[in-house]
Write a protein that holds these residues in place. Structure first.
Motif, PDB file in Angstrom:
ATOM      1  N   THR A   1     -17.714  55.024 -21.563  1.00 51.69           N
ATOM      2  CA  THR A   1     -18.407  53.738 -21.702  1.00 51.69           C
ATOM      3  C   THR A   1     -19.570  53.643 -20.733  1.00 51.69           C
ATOM      4  OG1 THR A   1     -16.322  52.685 -22.346  1.00 51.69           O
ATOM      5  CG2 THR A   1     -18.111  51.235 -21.635  1.00 51.69           C
ATOM      6  N   GLY A   2     -19.359  54.111 -19.494  1.00 55.01           N
ATOM      7  CA  GLY A   2     -20.420  54.066 -18.502  1.00 55.01           C
ATOM      8  C   GLY A   2     -21.606  54.931 -18.879  1.00 55.01           C
ATOM      9  N   LEU A   3     -21.352  56.057 -19.537  1.00 52.02           N
ATOM     10  CA  LEU A   3     -22.450  56.916 -19.977  1.00 52.02           C
ATOM     11  C   LEU A   3     -23.175  56.335 -21.184  1.00 52.02           C
ATOM     12  CD1 LEU A   3     -20.912  60.519 -19.684  1.00 52.02           C
ATOM     13  CD2 LEU A   3     -22.260  59.249 -18.024  1.00 52.02           C
ATOM     14  N   SER A   4     -22.491  55.503 -21.945  1.00 57.30           N
ATOM     15  CA  SER A   4     -23.089  54.927 -23.158  1.00 57.30           C
ATOM     16  C   SER A   4     -23.832  53.628 -22.878  1.00 57.30           C
ATOM     17  CB  SER A   4     -21.997  54.668 -24.208  1.00 57.30           C
ATOM     18  OG  SER A   4     -21.284  55.849 -24.513  1.00 57.30           O
ATOM     19  N   ALA A   5     -23.332  52.823 -21.936  1.00 58.10           N
ATOM     20  CA  ALA A   5     -23.870  51.479 -21.711  1.00 58.10           C
ATOM     21  C   ALA A   5     -25.031  51.499 -20.729  1.00 58.10           C
ATOM     22  CB  ALA A   5     -22.764  50.562 -21.189  1.00 58.10           C
TER      23      ALA A   5
ATOM     24  N   ASP B   1     -19.281  48.586 -11.366  1.00 59.83           N
ATOM     25  CA  ASP B   1     -20.659  49.060 -11.508  1.00 59.83           C
ATOM     26  C   ASP B   1     -21.153  48.946 -12.941  1.00 59.83           C
ATOM     27  OD1 ASP B   1     -23.054  50.453 -10.426  1.00 59.83           O
ATOM     28  OD2 ASP B   1     -22.427  52.004 -11.834  1.00 59.83           O
ATOM     29  N   VAL B   2     -20.294  49.282 -13.912  1.00 57.04           N
ATOM     30  CA  VAL B   2     -20.706  49.187 -15.327  1.00 57.04           C
ATOM     31  C   VAL B   2     -21.014  47.733 -15.692  1.00 57.04           C
ATOM     32  CG1 VAL B   2     -19.935  49.466 -17.712  1.00 57.04           C
ATOM     33  CG2 VAL B   2     -19.468  51.264 -16.043  1.00 57.04           C
ATOM     34  N   VAL B   3     -20.138  46.819 -15.285  1.00 59.37           N
ATOM     35  CA  VAL B   3     -20.363  45.401 -15.583  1.00 59.37           C
ATOM     36  C   VAL B   3     -21.606  44.892 -14.859  1.00 59.37           C
ATOM     37  CG1 VAL B   3     -19.416  43.072 -15.309  1.00 59.37           C
ATOM     38  CG2 VAL B   3     -17.919  44.949 -16.021  1.00 59.37           C
TER      39      VAL B   3
ATOM     40  N   ALA C   1     -24.249  43.520 -17.547  1.00 63.22           N
ATOM     41  CA  ALA C   1     -24.052  42.101 -17.866  1.00 63.22           C
ATOM     42  C   ALA C   1     -25.200  41.225 -17.386  1.00 63.22           C
ATOM     43  CB  ALA C   1     -22.746  41.604 -17.272  1.00 63.22           C
ATOM     44  N   PHE C   2     -26.032  41.745 -16.486  1.00 60.76           N
ATOM     45  CA  PHE C   2     -27.096  40.919 -15.905  1.00 60.76           C
ATOM     46  C   PHE C   2     -28.481  41.527 -16.118  1.00 60.76           C
ATOM     47  CE2 PHE C   2     -23.193  40.413 -13.435  1.00 60.76           C
ATOM     48  CZ  PHE C   2     -23.014  39.034 -13.503  1.00 60.76           C
TER      49      PHE C   2
ATOM     50  N   PRO D   1     -25.594  45.011  -7.377  1.00 58.63           N
ATOM     51  CA  PRO D   1     -24.739  45.982  -6.681  1.00 58.63           C
ATOM     52  C   PRO D   1     -23.265  45.800  -7.044  1.00 58.63           C
ATOM     53  CG  PRO D   1     -26.314  45.016  -5.150  1.00 58.63           C
ATOM     54  CD  PRO D   1     -26.424  44.236  -6.431  1.00 58.63           C
ATOM     55  N   ALA D   2     -22.571  46.908  -7.220  1.00 53.49           N
ATOM     56  CA  ALA D   2     -21.159  46.849  -7.600  1.00 53.49           C
ATOM     57  C   ALA D   2     -20.326  46.123  -6.556  1.00 53.49           C
ATOM     58  CB  ALA D   2     -20.623  48.266  -7.801  1.00 53.49           C
TER      59      ALA D   2
END
Length: 349
Positions: free
Chosen positions: A42-46, A313-315, A319-320, A326-327
């Motif tokens: 998901t992190g690589l896709s988003a 970190d992904v969110v 999301a913003f 920063p995570a």
């Protein structure tokens, strides 16, 4: 029937409580590994540009078109890997620290280890960044964590080190480190101040393959090493006198485990900044899942820490949009209320 013997569902040898706990551990471990793999994909896709997960999987397998190679390999993969490694290091470091001080509130950021790394890193950014290469920043942060932990240990020593003194001295050192960090930021110029603030908040923005390869040996060596001390760590939770009676060299073991925790936390903070509360949250979640066996808690705490930082970190970066938060901001938003809850729950202890 003995309390630790349970009937086997299909006949044969009765299943002991340890057998059931081992099976539960394996199920939890497999589930966490699967969640980690899903989150990694998901992190690589988003991101600002959404990529088809199937295309990402083909690229990872070496069968992709190469159209998104730069985005996947250079921008997103090092960031995800660094977040996961830093989270694993912080989760394991927190578990070890809580075992050493025998206190559910013990974690590297609470007892001053992260504070020491922050002082050294902010000093480096504010006063040395113009004359010394930034590649020495991780070394400075690790050295700061080591100095802070040595100071805590020395001040807590009185014919040995007790968990209560270690926590109390650590909280005091953490407060002093926080004051020093704030003073340097106030006195610094605008550019160094903004860089220091970003680092203190905790971020894996701009992570590189070199960062990942530099942090990997710390995690790959120290987490398995901590498992080797699992038996003595479990005995130590029974109390110093009991552990001594069972042949554990209490002070030596405590010093070694403290050194492992400090090294893991210092390395993670060096490369990912001052991400707080991971070492506090992950071990508590792990105990809910697999009980109190230290050998089981280490890998589970590491995986949970990895998931917490990577998910944050992904969110934070999706999301913003177009901002890249920063995570550490998201982790602190969860960790601070959790810390208050733990204080409330343990107020009579």
């Amino acid at each position: 029937m003995k309390p630790d013997i349970l009937p086997h569902a299909h006949g044969g040898r009765p299943a002991t409580a340890s057998d059931l706990l081992r099976k539960r551990f394996l199920k939890v471990l497999i589930a966490l590994i699967m969640l980690t793999a899903i989150l990694f994909l998901t992190g690589l896709s988003a991101g600002s540009t959404w990529l088809n997960p199937l295309e990402v999987m083909r690229h990872l397998a070496g069968a992709g078109s190469g159209e998104h190679a730069f985005v996947i390999d250079t921008l997103r993969m090092p960031r995800m890997l660094l977040a996961m490694l830093a989270g694993a290091a912080l989760g394991a470091a927190g578990l070890i620290m809580q075992g050493v001080v025998r206190n559910p509130l013990g974690s590297p950021d609470v007892v001053g280890v992260t504070g020491g790394a922050s002082v050294a890193a902010v000093f480096f950014i504010t006063y040395l960044a113009g004359s010394v290469s930034l590649r020495w920043l991780p070394a400075a942060a690790i050295a700061g964590a080591a100095v802070a932990s040595a100071l805590v240990y020395a001040l807590a020593w009185k014919k040995g080190v007790t968990p209560v003194r270690l926590v109390l001295v650590g909280i005091g050192i953490a407060a002093c480190m926080g004051a020093l960090t704030t003073m340097m930021i106030v006195m610094g110029d605008n550019y160094s101040t903004s860089s220091a603030y970003l680092w203190m908040t905790g971020s894996v923005y701009g992570a590189t393959k070199s960062d990942v390869l530099s942090l990997l040996p710390w995690v790959a060596l120290l987490i398995p090493l901590s498992v080797l001390f699992s038996r003595a760590s479990g005995i130590l939770e029974l109390g110093d006198e009991t552990a001594t009676g069972l042949g554990v060299r209490v002070q030596l073991h405590r010093l070694v485990m403290l050194a492992i925790s400090v090294s893991l936390a210092g390395a993670a903070v060096a490369f990912a900044g001052g991400i707080g509360f991971v070492g506090l949250i992950a071990p508590h979640m792990a105990r809910k899942l697999v009980g109190r066996s230290f050998a089981y808690l280490v890998p589970v705490s590491a995986l949970l820490g990895s998931l917490i930082v990577a998910l944050a970190d992904v969110v934070a970066r999706t999301a913003f949009l177009p901002m890249d938060i920063p995570a550490g901001v998201l982790v602190s938003g969860i960790g601070a209320p959790f810390f208050i809850y733990l204080l409330y729950r343990n107020r009579h202890q």
